[in-house]
Structures are given as structure tokens and as C-alpha cells.
Design a protein around this motif. Structure first.
Motif, PDB file in Angstrom:
ATOM      1  N   ARG A 105     -19.101   3.513 -14.304  1.00  0.00           N
ATOM      2  CA  ARG A 105     -20.034   4.583 -14.851  1.00  0.00           C
ATOM      3  C   ARG A 105     -19.850   4.892 -16.184  1.00  0.00           C
ATOM      4  O   ARG A 105     -18.801   4.679 -16.791  1.00  0.00           O
ATOM      5  N   GLY A 106     -20.973   4.845 -17.025  1.00  0.00           N
ATOM      6  CA  GLY A 106     -21.152   4.989 -18.426  1.00  0.00           C
ATOM      7  C   GLY A 106     -21.073   3.668 -18.979  1.00  0.00           C
ATOM      8  O   GLY A 106     -21.298   3.557 -20.223  1.00  0.00           O
ATOM      9  N   LYS A 107     -20.466   2.593 -18.551  1.00  0.00           N
ATOM     10  CA  LYS A 107     -20.407   1.310 -18.962  1.00  0.00           C
ATOM     11  C   LYS A 107     -21.457   0.656 -18.588  1.00  0.00           C
ATOM     12  O   LYS A 107     -22.197  -0.006 -19.217  1.00  0.00           O
ATOM     13  N   ARG A 108     -21.481   0.284 -17.265  1.00  0.00           N
ATOM     14  CA  ARG A 108     -22.225  -0.604 -16.854  1.00  0.00           C
ATOM     15  C   ARG A 108     -23.829   0.222 -15.987  1.00  0.00           C
ATOM     16  O   ARG A 108     -24.704  -0.508 -15.909  1.00  0.00           O
ATOM     17  N   ILE A 109     -23.435   1.434 -15.648  1.00  0.00           N
ATOM     18  CA  ILE A 109     -24.663   2.193 -15.079  1.00  0.00           C
ATOM     19  C   ILE A 109     -24.544   3.475 -15.807  1.00  0.00           C
ATOM     20  O   ILE A 109     -23.214   4.234 -15.862  1.00  0.00           O
ATOM     21  N   LEU A 192     -27.926  -0.824 -15.879  1.00  0.00           N
ATOM     22  CA  LEU A 192     -28.916   0.147 -15.477  1.00  0.00           C
ATOM     23  C   LEU A 192     -28.790   1.513 -15.974  1.00  0.00           C
ATOM     24  O   LEU A 192     -27.529   2.181 -16.007  1.00  0.00           O
ATOM     25  N   LEU A 193     -30.034   2.175 -16.347  1.00  0.00           N
ATOM     26  CA  LEU A 193     -30.000   3.711 -16.834  1.00  0.00           C
ATOM     27  C   LEU A 193     -30.599   4.436 -15.615  1.00  0.00           C
ATOM     28  O   LEU A 193     -31.742   4.069 -15.434  1.00  0.00           O
ATOM     29  N   ILE A 194     -29.987   5.318 -15.340  1.00  0.00           N
ATOM     30  CA  ILE A 194     -30.736   6.536 -14.256  1.00  0.00           C
ATOM     31  C   ILE A 194     -31.010   7.714 -15.147  1.00  0.00           C
ATOM     32  O   ILE A 194     -30.139   8.160 -15.665  1.00  0.00           O
TER      33      ILE A 194
END
Ligand SMILES: Nc1ncnc2c1ncn2[C@@H]1O[C@H](COP(=O)(O)OP(=O)(O)OP(=O)(O)O)[C@@H](O)[C@H]1O
Ligand SMILES: Nc1ncnc2c1ncn2[C@@H]1O[C@H](COP(=O)(O)OP(=O)(O)O)[C@@H](O)[C@H]1O
Ligand code: SF4
Ligand code: SF4
Ligand SMILES: [Mg+2]
Ligand SMILES: [Mg+2]
Lengths: 358, 340
Positions: A105-109, A192-194
Motif C-alpha cells: 500500500r502506498g508503494k506499489r498500489i 497501480l493507481l486507484i
């Protein structure tokens, strides 16, 4: 597919590509409520390829936000259970430990929300908040983090970032706060950016700036984008593929052009036809009768049945998300026999014909 | 619609002259010029659209039009009458003819009152007819907005957003107004039911001869429903004209940019490649720019725009604009360059 449409071609290529970045299979979320256990979403299947921009659309309450949050395993307190798999780059996030999730979380997504003010901490400067994300996930010195933060603020279009880096969130305008949020989400270079309704709270001229920024960033840094919105115009301007949700399920999955011109699901078609700017001025607007069934009283079989003009015997059976050819998917057994209108109508205008034959 | 009102269709039902509305900021140190010198007429039987970004002053104009707030300067005439010159009693009964509906139906409905009681309330306050007569009128209003009889006995939480908005419309209709100001009335509704509510407004207008002032930030909605539209920026109108003219042959650089920024749900082959992306955001109405208020974001600003306030002029029949250069022949959307 003809030349001259690079965005669409890229989507095709990505769809046929070897391994998706994100592969969601049979995802369902349950909540504890005073009325018992609620199945908020179910049987969610979709893929996102590396660098692809996918829009998730649907009306309020259909499960868009919940789906985004479940990928990050950021579910509300009354969360009661998750079914299915969330394969991210080979790892099933559904079975990751809290600790493994913190590393992802925060790093890869990364995720950004509609109201940037609620996601930014009012007591820290924006520079501190962005640099902190970087320092949690990577081994950088204070100076390096600050330099990278400045560079990122510049990258998201903040003018004279040296003057802004020590500002507090309340000192910034809505558009600037959303840029800061984007900078914070991108600082570790996620795959990935949500983005959940990232422009809904913004004015249309500022929305145009932010959408351009998101598109540009995903193109240059190959970040995949999952854009959650109820605005089909925003999807058309930003994404290459569109996933439509209804009553907690995915009901259609197609490229944006396909979905807009030749939707296969009666709900997608109804939504497109009810948009005001596409119908003749002062004429009557087509609308979908009835309302989305509430979670507590979900009908068996096709969930859209009570509102569907094409409902027939057979629709009372459970509908699978089926392959409709050419990489498209639809949750309606009648799709092949229905010839549904899309955003351009009458659908035989020369412009529509041109697009449809590509 | 009565024969008399049909005949007067097109005459001004509201005239707004040099309207100004100012507010004190909460620390009382500064003045917000929420509306700063606006002139227009609303014609009987038409739908007059007002569009603009948030904070441009749309809601403030709407509230002033129905005298929910008092103008700081200028005048608003209803049917040629200045309502502020009426006696208290006359003013109260006059106001019933001019109603306003807001975005959030939840705020407008009392959660502990049945739907019927909510619709009855304005009739009771106005002491219209007998109890039976009032109930008949309230039920008629509910039927008009397409709600089945049994909804009268329900409570707001048992209704969907679209149904609640219908109740609010029914409530405004009971007093048989001449004009309704609709402030972002479909913004909170889901896409698939917006059409229903917009259709309802059109039906009521046709059947009852209503006049609407339709306030929205949504270009699609305003161009669908209005005959004429005004574009607002920082407390002022920058353009006003027939909807089709404004939407297809806009004269003001701000209107052009607004139209260009609107995301369109069209396939890639039909979307325009170049769009005008305005830089920055709307400046504060506490201290607006000198000269033309749009100059800090205008791609065509000239030195003159800093010094002189552009005149509000009728450049084409019924089509007004406030820009020094709107009549330059090469100043059309097609020749506008996109900012780098
Ligand atoms: N904590 C919760 N407890 C119970 N039900 C919930 C909870 N959070 C969401 N839901 C329900 O799950 C469904 C999906 O909610 P979600 O927030 O994902 O909708 P959405 O598609 O993002 O809608 P919107 O467009 O309004 O943001 C809704 O019916 C909602 O009421
Ligand atoms: N009661 C008030 N007190 C102080 N400022 C106000 C008040 N109402 C509105 N304003 C200010 O006036 C300007 C116009 O507001 P408004 O009419 O609500 O805009 P819109 O409806 O176009 O979004 C804004 O700057 C707003 O903050
Ligand atoms: S399955 Fe039947 S009811 Fe459902 S969308 Fe298809 S035609 Fe309509
Ligand atoms: S007057 Fe000048 S700054 Fe204002 S809109 Fe016209 S060209 Fe732009
Ligand atoms: Mg949501
Ligand atoms: Mg407003």
C-alpha cells in the motif's frame, strides 16, 4: 482497428498481453449490519494490464468504492468477509498479512479519493506528508526525500513548488490539494493507481487539468490507472477500457469505444441514452424506470430484470459474466440477439457507423 | 395555462437591475462580492439557465430572486412590482408565487413528517381553504409529480433520492407558483433518474405555464432544458443568449473554455483532439482582478483588459457578452489556441 487511434490500439495490445498486473476473480465483500450480513458486492471479475487505464462506472451504491478499497484491503470496521482472489503481480492480496499489505500500500498500489482534504493531515505541511510516504517505503535521506518531493510537486503541475512545499493543506485550493494528493500517491512510483472520483469535487475547468495530468502520468510512467467515477464523459476522456457495475456486480467489460457505440448490456445502453447532452435539445430524455434494488432485497437471477425492457423468460436464472468475443464480457444471456443503442443515436449516423466498423 | 398568461408569454416576469449582493466574511474583516452588478430579465414561460463554477454566485442570485436574501444594491422586480415596497402581509402572499428548490431533498424534508404532511405544510401555513380542500390539493400535487397515492403515508427515508426530489417539487407546486428557481436540483440524483426529473420539469412547465430559473454547473443539463442561458464568472454575467447560440457559437473566452473542458462521453474518433485547458483556478471574490475579472486565466488577455472593465453589450440579437475583443472576426473558438 484502423490507424490513427493509438489509445485504442494500446488497449487492445494490453488486453491480449501476457500477464495482467491485477487480476480480480470472484471478489465479493460482506458487511455486518443491524439487519444481518449484507453481501455488498459479489462475483467481481476483471483484469488490468500494466500501464492500462480502466474506468469503473456505475450508479451510486453499486460497489465501485468498496471494490477499490478491497484491493487495498482498506475495508470499514463492520467488514464481515471477503471471497475470491485479488492477484497483483502474482501475489494474492486477499491472503496477504497486514504487514505484507502495508509494504504494498502506498508503494506499489496507491489510492486517491474524492475529497483530498480528508486524506491530507491538516497539522503537517504538504511537503512533509509526501516525503514521509517515501521515507516509510524506501531508504532515503531527509535531503533526498525533500528533493524528490519538490520534483514530484513540479511534475504534478504545482507552480513554484519551493514556495508551496512548506504550505499546510488549508492554504491550498481544491485543485492544488488534489495535485498534492496525486504527488503523494506517485512518489514511490506505484504500478497501480486507484483514483476514486478524483475530480467530482472540482470545477469543470480544474477537472480538465487533473484528468490531463492523470492521463499524462500513466502514459509517461506506465502506471496503470483504475479510475472510479459515475461520469461517463470522464471515462471517455481518460480511459481505454470501461467496466460497468450494477447492484454489486460487474455487468459489462469492453473498450471505451465499444461500450459507447455498441453497448451489449441493456443497463449500459440505458445509462448512455439517459445522458442529456446526447439527446436532441428540449426533447424528452429516455430514462431507466425503477431504481437499483437494495442489498436487502436483491432479486434472484438477473439483478437488472425489474427495470429491463428486454427481460424475457430465462432472465430469472443467474447470469454469468460471459465472453462476448473480441475480449468483451457481458452479464446478459440475451446480448447476441439484442441490438442496443449506445451514446450516438440514431446509431446509424455516419459518425456512429464509422466508429462501429473500426 | 390560462389564456391571459399564455398571451403574456415572453414578457418579463422578473427584471434584475444592477443586482449586487455582498457578504461579510466570518472574521468580519472583508467583504465578499458574491454578486456584483448583474442585469437580466426572465421571460414568462421560459426556462432561464444560469451556469458557472462553484462560488461564482449562482445560488446567491437564486436566493435573491425569491427574496430569501435582500440585495445589497440594485433592484429585482416581480411582474413590474418591487416586492420590498409591499406591506408585510402583501409581501408574504406575494412570495408564494416565487418558489425555490435546492439540490438536497433531505435538507428540505422533515424526516419525522409523512410525505403528505410535508406537502400539506405550505398550504397550512398559507391557510388555503378547508382541511379537506388542502388535502385534495396536496394529493393532486403528489399525483402531478408521478408519485402513487400510498406514498403520502410514507416517510422520507422510505423513498429514493429521485422520489424525494419529486416530493420537494410537489411541495413547491401546491401554492401554484408562477416561477420556480431550481438550484442544482438534479445534481444529487443518479444518472438514470435525472432524465425522469428533467422530463417532469418540462411536463409541469407545459401543463402549468411555469417559468423556471435553472441553476446548475452542468452544461449538459442546462443546454438540454433552457431556452436562454447566462454564464457566470466571479459574481458577474460574462455571456447571455439563446442556449443554442451560446453552446454552439460562444462569444466569451470563458464560455469557450468551459465548453471545451466538458468531458464528453463520445468515442475517441469523435472527440476533439485539442482542448483549451485553463490554467489556475477562480480568484477570490473578496479581491477580484481589476478590469476584466477573467483576465488572470484568459488566453487572450491584453493590457487593456487590466485597466478597463469590459462593457456588457448586445453583440448579436439577444446575445450579450462582456469582453473587449468578442467582436474580433478571428476571435472564434476555431482560432483559439490551446495553452501549452
Ligand atoms: N460499511 C458498510 N456497511 C454496510 N454496507 C456498506 C458499507 N459500505 C458500503 N456499503 C454498501 O455497499 C454498497 C456499495 O458501496 P460503495 O461505497 O462501493 O458504492 P459506490 O459504487 O462507490 O457508490 P458512490 O457512487 O455513491 O460512491 C452500497 O450498497 C453501500 O450501501
Ligand atoms: N452567507 C454567506 N456568507 C459569506 N459568504 C457567502 C455566503 N453565501 C455565499 N457566500 C460567498 O459568495 C460567493 C458566491 O456563492 P454562491 O452564490 O453560493 O455560489 P455558487 O452557487 O455559484 O456556487 C462565494 O464566494 C461564497 O463563498
Ligand atoms: S438477462 Fe434479461 S433482464 Fe437481465 S439484462 Fe439481459 S435481457 Fe435484461
Ligand atoms: S476582456 Fe480581455 S481578459 Fe476579458 S475575456 Fe476578453 S480578452 Fe479575455
Ligand atoms: Mg463511491
Ligand atoms: Mg450553489
Amino acid at each position: 482497428m484502423e490507424a490513427g487511434q493509438p489509445a485504442q490500439r494500446k488497449a487492445e495490445g494490453a488486453r491480449d498481453g501476457a500477464r495482467p498486473l491485477l487480476s480480480v476473480r470472484g471478489l465479493g465483500i460482506r458487511f455486518k449490519t443491524s439487519q444481518g450480513i449484507w453481501q455488498a458486492t459479489r462475483r467481481i471479475d476483471f483484469d488490468i494490464a500494466p500501464g492500462e487505464r480502466v474506468g469503473i462506472v456505475g450508479e451510486s451504491g453499486c460497489g465501485k468504492t468498496i471494490t477499490g478499497l478491497s484491493i487495498l484491503r482498506l475495508l470499514p470496521g463492520n467488514f464481515a468477509g471477503l471471497d475470491g482472489k485479488i492477484l497483483f503481480d502474482g501475489t494474492d492480496l486477499a491472503s496477504c498479512s497486514a504487514r505484507q499489505m502495508r509494504a504494498i500500500r502506498g508503494k506499489r498500489i496507491a489510492m486517491i479519493f474524492q475529497e483530498p482534504m480528508s486524506a491530507l493531515d491538516p497539522v503537517f505541511t504538504v511537503g512533509h506528508q509526501i516525503a514521509e510516504t517515501l521515507r516509510v517505503h524506501t531508504d532515503v535521506s531527509y535531503e533526498e526525500a525533500r528533493a524528490k518531493t519538490l520534483e514530484m510537486l513540479r511534475r504534478v503541475g504545482i507552480a513554484s513548488p519551493e514556495r508551496r512545499i512548506d504550505d499546510y493543506p488549508h492554504q491550498l485550493s481544491g485543485g492544488m490539494r488534489q495535485r498534492v494528493m496525486i504527488a503523494a500517491s506517485l512518489i514511490c512510483g506505484p504500478q497501480l493507481l486507484i483514483a476514486d472520483e478524483p475530480t467530482t469535487a472540482l470545477d469543470v475547468t480544474v477537472q480538465a487539468q487533473i484528468l490531463e495530468l492523470l492521463r499524462d502520468i500513466s502514459e509517461t510512467s506506465k502506471t496503470a490507472l483504475m479510475l472510479i467515477t459515475h461520469d461517463l464523459g470522464v471515462v471517455a476522456e481518460t480511459c481505454t477500457r470501461m467496466i460497468t457495475m450494477y447492484a454489486g456486480e460487474v455487468i459489462e467489460d469492453a473498450t471505451v469505444d465499444e461500450a459507447l457505440v455498441r453497448p451489449l448490456h441493456p443497463y449500459t445502453s440505458g445509462l448512455l441514452r439517459s445522458l442529456p447532452h446526447l439527446s436532441p435539445r428540449h426533447g424528452r430524455l429516455p430514462s431507466i424506470p425503477g431504481r437499483v434494488p437494495s442489498i436487502a432485497e436483491m432479486p434472484a437471477g438477473c439483478r437488472f430484470r425489474a427495470r429491463c425492457a428486454h427481460a424475457a423468460k430465462g432472465c430469472e436464472t443467474e447470469q454469468k459474466l460471459q465472453d462476448a468475443g473480441g475480449g468483451r464480457k457481458v452479464r446478459c444471456w440475451r446480448f447476441a440477439e439484442l441490438n442496443l443503442p449506445g451514446a450516438l443515436h440514431p446509431p446509424d449516423t455516419p459518425a456512429a457507423a464509422k466508429v462501429a466498423t473500426q | 395555462m390560462s389564456a391571459a398568461s399564455a398571451e403574456r408569454r415572453g414578457e418579463p416576469i422578473v427584471s434584475v437591475r444592477d443586482l449586487q449582493v455582498r457578504f461579510q466574511t466570518s472574521d468580519r474583516r472583508a467583504t465578499v462580492k458574491a454578486v456584483d452588478g448583474v442585469n437580466f430579465d426572465v421571460r414568462r414561460g421560459e426556462t432561464f439557465g444560469i451556469i458557472g463554477e462553484s462560488g461564482s454566485g449562482k445560488t446567491t442570485i437564486g436566493r435573491a430572486l425569491v427574496f430569501l436574501l435582500k440585495p445589497s444594491a440594485g433592484a429585482i422586480l416581480h411582474d413590474g412590482i418591487d416586492p420590498l415596497a409591499l406591506s408585510r402581509g402583501e409581501f408574504q402572499s406575494h412570495r408564494r408565487d416565487y418558489q425555490i428548490i435546492f439540490q438536497d431533498p433531505n435538507a428540505a424534508l422533515n424526516p419525522r413528517m409523512t410525505i403528505l404532511a410535508s406537502v400539506l405544510e405550505p398550504l397550512e401555513l398559507a391557510r388555503v381553504g378547508s382541511r379537506a380542500e388542502r388535502e385534495r390539493q396536496a394529493r393532486e400535487a403528489l399525483e402531478r409529480v408521478g408519485l402513487p397515492q400510498e406514498f403520502g403515508e410514507r416517510y422520507p427515508h422510505q423513498l429514493s433520492g429521485g422520489q424525494k426530489q419529486r416530493v420537494v417539487i410537489a411541495r413547491a407546486l401546491t401554492l401554484k407558483p408562477k416561477l420556480i428557481v431550481c438550484d442544482e436540483v438534479v445534481a444529487a440524483l443518479d444518472m438514470s433518474i435525472r432524465g425522469d426529473v428533467l422530463n417532469l420539469f418540462a411536463d409541469l412547465q407545459r401543463d402549468l405555464g411555469l417559468t423556471y430559473v435553472f441553476i446548475t454547473h452542468d452544461l449538459a443539463v442546462v443546454s438540454h432544458i433552457s431556452e436562454r442561458v447566462a454564464v457566470m464568472y466571479l459574481g458577474q454575467f460574462v455571456e447571455l443568449g439563446p442556449t443554442e447560440e451560446v453552446a454552439e457559437r460562444p462569444l466569451h473566452p470563458y464560455t469557450i473554455a468551459l465548453l471545451s473542458a466538458e468531458p464528453r462521453p463520445l468515442p475517441s474518433a469523435m472527440r476533439e483532439e485539442s482542448r483549451i485547458v485553463l490554467q489556475g483556478e477562480v480568484p477570490s471574490p473578496i479581491d477580484p482582478p481589476s478590469g476584466c475579472r477573467f483576465r488572470t486565466r484568459c488566453p487572450h488577455a491584453q493590457p487593456l483588459c487590466i485597466d478597463r472593465v469590459p462593457e456588457w453589450r448586445e453583440l448579436k440579437p439577444d446575445h450579450w457578452v462582456a469582453c473587449h475583443f468578442a467582436d474580433r472576426p478571428n476571435f472564434s473558438p476555431n482560432t483559439l489556441e490551446t495553452t501549452p
